[in-house]
Design an enzyme around this catalytic site. Structure first.
Site, PDB file in Angstrom:
ATOM      1  N   GLY A 147       0.814  -1.218   0.000  1.00  0.00           N
ATOM      2  CA  GLY A 147       0.000   0.000   0.000  1.00  0.00           C
ATOM      3  C   GLY A 147       0.839   1.255   0.000  1.00  0.00           C
ATOM      4  O   GLY A 147       0.534   2.226   0.708  1.00  0.00           O
ATOM      5  N   GLY A 204      -0.795   4.691  -0.257  1.00  0.00           N
ATOM      6  CA  GLY A 204      -1.848   5.024   0.699  1.00  0.00           C
ATOM      7  C   GLY A 204      -1.355   5.966   1.780  1.00  0.00           C
ATOM      8  O   GLY A 204      -0.151   6.250   1.886  1.00  0.00           O
ATOM      9  N   GLY A 214      -1.432  -3.253  10.261  1.00  0.00           N
ATOM     10  CA  GLY A 214      -2.295  -2.348  11.002  1.00  0.00           C
ATOM     11  C   GLY A 214      -3.640  -2.199  10.323  1.00  0.00           C
ATOM     12  O   GLY A 214      -4.414  -1.302  10.663  1.00  0.00           O
ATOM     13  N   THR A 215      -3.925  -3.073   9.361  1.00  0.00           N
ATOM     14  CA  THR A 215      -5.208  -3.041   8.668  1.00  0.00           C
ATOM     15  C   THR A 215      -6.329  -3.422   9.628  1.00  0.00           C
ATOM     16  O   THR A 215      -6.162  -4.294  10.480  1.00  0.00           O
ATOM     17  CB  THR A 215      -5.185  -4.011   7.468  1.00  0.00           C
ATOM     18  N   HIS A 241     -12.520  10.130  13.026  1.00  0.00           N
ATOM     19  CA  HIS A 241     -11.491   9.940  12.013  1.00  0.00           C
ATOM     20  C   HIS A 241     -11.824  10.737  10.761  1.00  0.00           C
ATOM     21  O   HIS A 241     -12.928  11.277  10.634  1.00  0.00           O
ATOM     22  CB  HIS A 241     -11.341   8.456  11.652  1.00  0.00           C
ATOM     23  N   LYS A 293     -12.264   7.189   6.033  1.00  0.00           N
ATOM     24  CA  LYS A 293     -12.083   5.921   6.752  1.00  0.00           C
ATOM     25  C   LYS A 293     -13.283   5.015   6.510  1.00  0.00           C
ATOM     26  O   LYS A 293     -14.435   5.437   6.629  1.00  0.00           O
ATOM     27  CB  LYS A 293     -11.897   6.169   8.251  1.00  0.00           C
TER      28      LYS A 293
END
Length: 256
Positions: free
Chosen positions: A9, A12, A93-94, A149, A153
């Site tokens: 990613g 990202g 951390g997904t 957030h 998100k």
């Protein structure tokens, strides 16, 4: 020890942060970075990005010690399977996994060291560590969890909020979670109120409100920059590199 690092990613929000942070550390060398939007000449932090669909081959050829993943649930489990086949450790951390995807992550951890955490901020781990004690000390008090957030998100509540909720539920007598309120909706005894706010470019904020007996306790963590998550993920990768296969948490990193 300098670890050979892979990053998924790469274009990202978090992928960019990880690559930028790794470029400033002497204990990390990025040897592989992939992205589903990678094309010729695309790079981040002077690291060339390669197509994500070549990851299975690249992770064998480049021989990273650890891969760091911040992508999506299905992508993450696919990367985990490829890492397991290659014998490469994975930090992810997904968030937003369903039960089947979590089982697939767990299967990968039987072959490689795998660390999954919803949040890599040390302050969040400190919050997780203390919230259970607060709930124990205030039995019967009303509890509300509010998380905020950025407006892109996808999962709600956040993975961090869910981790906090698990800790709250493990340390008190609660009947269930109420997600938001509308119309005539008085609070019921034993419920935990859960609220997810999505607005602007907020990095991340989590607040636990515990109230009763004419008093109120608020426990809050606010991340002001995504770099804090990248730094924690890199700390986790360095820590995980020489571990035995198994499932690990960020709390394990903080404890040492």
């Amino acid at each position: 020890m300098t670890i050979r690092l892979g990053v998924t990613g790469g274009t990202g929000r978090m992928g960019r942060e990880v690559l930028a942070a790794a470029s400033e550390r002497e204990d990390c060398e990025v040897v592989l970075a992939v992205s589903r939007s990678a094309d010729d000449g695309n790079s981040v932090a002077n690291v060339d990005l390669e197509p994500a669909d070549e990851f299975e081959t690249l992770v064998v050829d480049r021989e990273p010690n650890v891969v760091i993943d911040f992508t999506g649930p299905e992508s993450a489990v696919e990367y985990a399977a490829a890492c397991a086949d290659a014998g490469v450790a994975l930090v992810t951390g997904t968030t937003g996994f369903d039960e089947d995807q979590l089982e697939r992550l767990q299967a990968a951890s039987g072959e490689i060291p795998l660390l999954h955490a919803p949040n890599f901020a040390r302050g969040v781990q400190a919050l997780v560590n203390v919230v259970g004690r607060a709930i124990q000390n205030l039995p019967g008090y009303d509890v509300e969890v509010v998380e905020t957030h950025h407006n892109q998100k996808r999962d709600a509540p956040s993975g961090t909020a869910n981790r906090l909720l698990e800790e709250i539920e493990a340390n008190g007598d609660f009947t269930g979670r109420t997600h938001g309120r509308e119309g005539e909706a008085p609070r019921e005894a034993g419920e935990i109120g859960v609220h997810a706010l999505r607005a602007g470019n907020v990095t991340g904020e989590h607040e636990i409100v515990i109230a009763d007996n004419h008093e109120e306790l608020r426990l809050t963590h606010r991340a002001e920059d995504r770099g804090v998550f990248a730094a924690g993920a890199l700390d986790a990768a360095v820590w995980l590199a020489d571990r035995d296969p198994g499932s690990y948490e960020f709390a394990d990193v903080i404890a040492e």
